[in-house]
Design a protein around this motif. Structure first.
Motif, PDB file in Angstrom:
ATOM      1  N   VAL A  27     -10.528 -51.343  81.193  1.00  0.00           N
ATOM      2  CA  VAL A  27      -9.587 -52.373  80.743  1.00  0.00           C
ATOM      3  C   VAL A  27      -9.826 -52.731  79.275  1.00  0.00           C
ATOM      4  N   VAL A  29      -7.139 -52.265  76.030  1.00  0.00           N
ATOM      5  CA  VAL A  29      -6.759 -53.296  75.057  1.00  0.00           C
ATOM      6  C   VAL A  29      -6.943 -52.771  73.640  1.00  0.00           C
ATOM      7  N   LYS A  36      -6.748 -60.687  72.695  1.00  0.00           N
ATOM      8  CA  LYS A  36      -6.780 -60.098  74.033  1.00  0.00           C
ATOM      9  C   LYS A  36      -8.120 -59.439  74.337  1.00  0.00           C
ATOM     10  N   GLN A  92     -10.105 -60.575  77.454  1.00  0.00           N
ATOM     11  CA  GLN A  92     -10.474 -59.638  78.514  1.00  0.00           C
ATOM     12  C   GLN A  92     -11.979 -59.605  78.735  1.00  0.00           C
ATOM     13  N   GLU A 145     -12.747 -62.715  80.651  1.00  0.00           N
ATOM     14  CA  GLU A 145     -12.214 -62.644  82.009  1.00  0.00           C
ATOM     15  C   GLU A 145     -13.098 -61.782  82.899  1.00  0.00           C
ATOM     16  N   ASN A 146     -13.713 -60.765  82.290  1.00  0.00           N
ATOM     17  CA  ASN A 146     -14.574 -59.859  83.060  1.00  0.00           C
ATOM     18  C   ASN A 146     -16.054 -60.240  82.963  1.00  0.00           C
TER      19      ASN A 146
END
Length: 491
Positions: free
Chosen positions: A56, A60, A222, A226, A229-230
């Protein structure tokens, strides 16, 4: 019968198709995952969860904000598209080789020897996805959501069947790897065939500079987003067992199946449509507010009722091996409420060309996440502390993301909260009633869930009618053509 104005009809009807696309593909993905979860182990999903983080983050990087830059522009040239295509292909290939070189280090850090080989194979999706990137952007820009729905639903079905067959024949974790590879390959192929666009061997420095000047701030935002978020998965993967990580990743996927479907539909449709009104503030505000209200009308009851039916749902669909993931799922449903609201408010920044504010808000939001995660680790609050910290993070971040909407279009946080309050109260009451059924004796979990869902639907729709929530009639009016189309097909 009262008609819906054209701008609202365009936005929301396209959103319905986009939601059917995302929800349909997510629904298929969810069914496949549930079947695989009964065959494979939680630790298998934990390993794939870690590998997915690196995939991921790499995605990005090669996107570089070009997707939003292209979508925002009213007209894009062949040179623009070709430049983005060649750049994505070059960067994705480079990132794949970096992952291959780093795979050994990653597998040793997480003490999982097989992770290295999985990274080397699964990393190929970066190159595959870059091939269909521009094709997907063009279809989205044309608002071809009906076509996208067909593609995005058919591919997971085919790859899912193959993945299940491999799992039943003893391929273990590799069935998940090949399923993911096949999904991306089919998507890229069908995007290319249906869109029929061919890149030119042209790399325009002018196009690149113009698009990148807008996109690089979104890229930075982003990438930071990201990573954070991870971050939870990375902490759990390094500090807990792979089984615990498996519980977390699958609970997250289940909770985001609904929230992401709505978020993706909102972002995918609202961004190109709102971009058309970027220079007309009154129409932009009106379109945004109506989209916001309709999003809230859907997301609140869906996420809260999912949390209410979680115990029976996990017992019925996943079995006893996955019962520890129930509280993870319930907590993340509360966090998922805010996800589409974040996207909408951030979309306004992009529509107005304020990628500088987008980056600033992302940095502030992730500083908040750092403080929350740091506090959890310092006070050793464990896995549940991390999960509730996620809810706190999402709640505070919503206010951060919405703070500039008033300045840009005159729709303040106070206005948003006024539009939220009644729907939230109705949704919460509906969920409490649904949850109360868990204390009663039913013949089996299927009957329990059916009772909870039917009762929830009746209560929510009835109360929406009583309190005159206008989104009820709006959604009905906008879905009428789709309802008729489905009914005619059945006849």
């Amino acid at each position: 019968m009262k008609k819906v104005d054209s701008s609202k009809e365009t936005t929301l009807r396209k959103m319905v198709w986009s939601f059917m696309d995302t929800f349909g593909s997510k629904g298929i993905y969810l069914i496949i995952q549930l079947i695989l979860a009964r065959i494979l182990t939680p630790s298998d999903f934990g390993v794939i969860g870690i590998v997915s983080i690196f995939i991921v983050l790499s995605t990005v990087l090669y996107d570089s904000g070009f997707a939003n830059a292209l979508l925002r522009e009213k007209e894009s040239t062949q040179s623009d598209y070709s430049t983005v295509f060649l750049y994505n292909l070059m960067v994705s290939t480079s990132l794949y080789f970096i992952l291959v070189i780093s795979s050994g280090i990653i597998s040793r850090y997480f003490d999982t020897p097989q992770m290295g080989n999985i990274i080397r194979v699964l990393g190929i999706v970066l190159i595959i996805d870059s091939v269909g990137f521009v094709q997907r952007i063009q279809l989205t820009k044309k608002l071809e959501f009906n076509l996208l729905m067909k593609i995005n639903i058919s591919c997971p079905i085919i790859s899912g069947v193959v993945g299940i067959a491999l799992a039943l024949n003893g391929f273990g974790i590799w069935s998940l790897v090949f399923k993911l590879l096949m999904t991306q390959a089919l998507l890229a192929l069908l995007y290319t065939i249906t869109n029929r666009w061919k890149p030119s061997l042209v790399f325009s420095k002018t196009s690149f500079k113009r698009l990148f000047n807008f996109g690089w701030k979104l890229l930075a935002a982003k990438l930071i987003s990201q990573f954070y978020e991870n971050l939870y998965a990375l902490i759990i993967g390094s500090g807990f067992s792979m089984s615990t990580l498996g519980f977390y990743t699958e609970a997250q996927k289940l909770s985001t199946s609904a929230s992401y479907s709505i978020e993706s539909s909102v972002e995918q449709v609202s961004y190109p449509v709102l971009s058309k009104f970027q220079d007309d503030e009154p129409r932009l505000k009106d379109a945004f507010q109506k989209t916001f209200r309709n999003t809230v009308f859907i997301i609140f009851p869906v996420m809260l009722v999912l949390a209410a039916i979680a115990p029976a749902m996990f017992r019925l669909l996943l079995g006893d091996n996955w019962l520890p993931a129930i509280p993870y799922f319930q907590i993340m449903c509360f966090a998922g409420i805010f996800t589409p609201l974040h996207s909408l408010n951030l979309n306004i920044l992009q529509v107005k060309g304020r990628s500088d504010l987008y980056l600033r808000k992302s940095i502030i939001g992730n500083l908040i996440a750092t403080i929350v995660v740091g506090s959890v680790l310092i006070f050793n609050l464990g896995i549940y502390g991390l999960l509730w910290g996620l809810v706190v993070d999402y709640f505070i971040s919503y206010f951060n993301n919405a703070s500039h909407t008033k300045l840009l279009i005159g729709y303040s946080i106070v206005d948003q909260l006024k539009d939220i309050r009644i729907v939230f109260a109705i949704s919460l009451f509906t969920a409490v009633v649904a949850y109360s059924f868990n204390t009663m004796n039913f013949i089996n979990d299927f009957i329990l869930i059916s009772t909870q869902l039917m009762t929830s639907a009746f209560i929510y729709l009835a109360l929406s009618y009583v309190f005159k929530i206008k989104e009820l009639s709006t959604v009905y009016l906008l879905t009428q053509p789709i309802q008729k189309k489905i009914w005619l097909k059945r006849i």
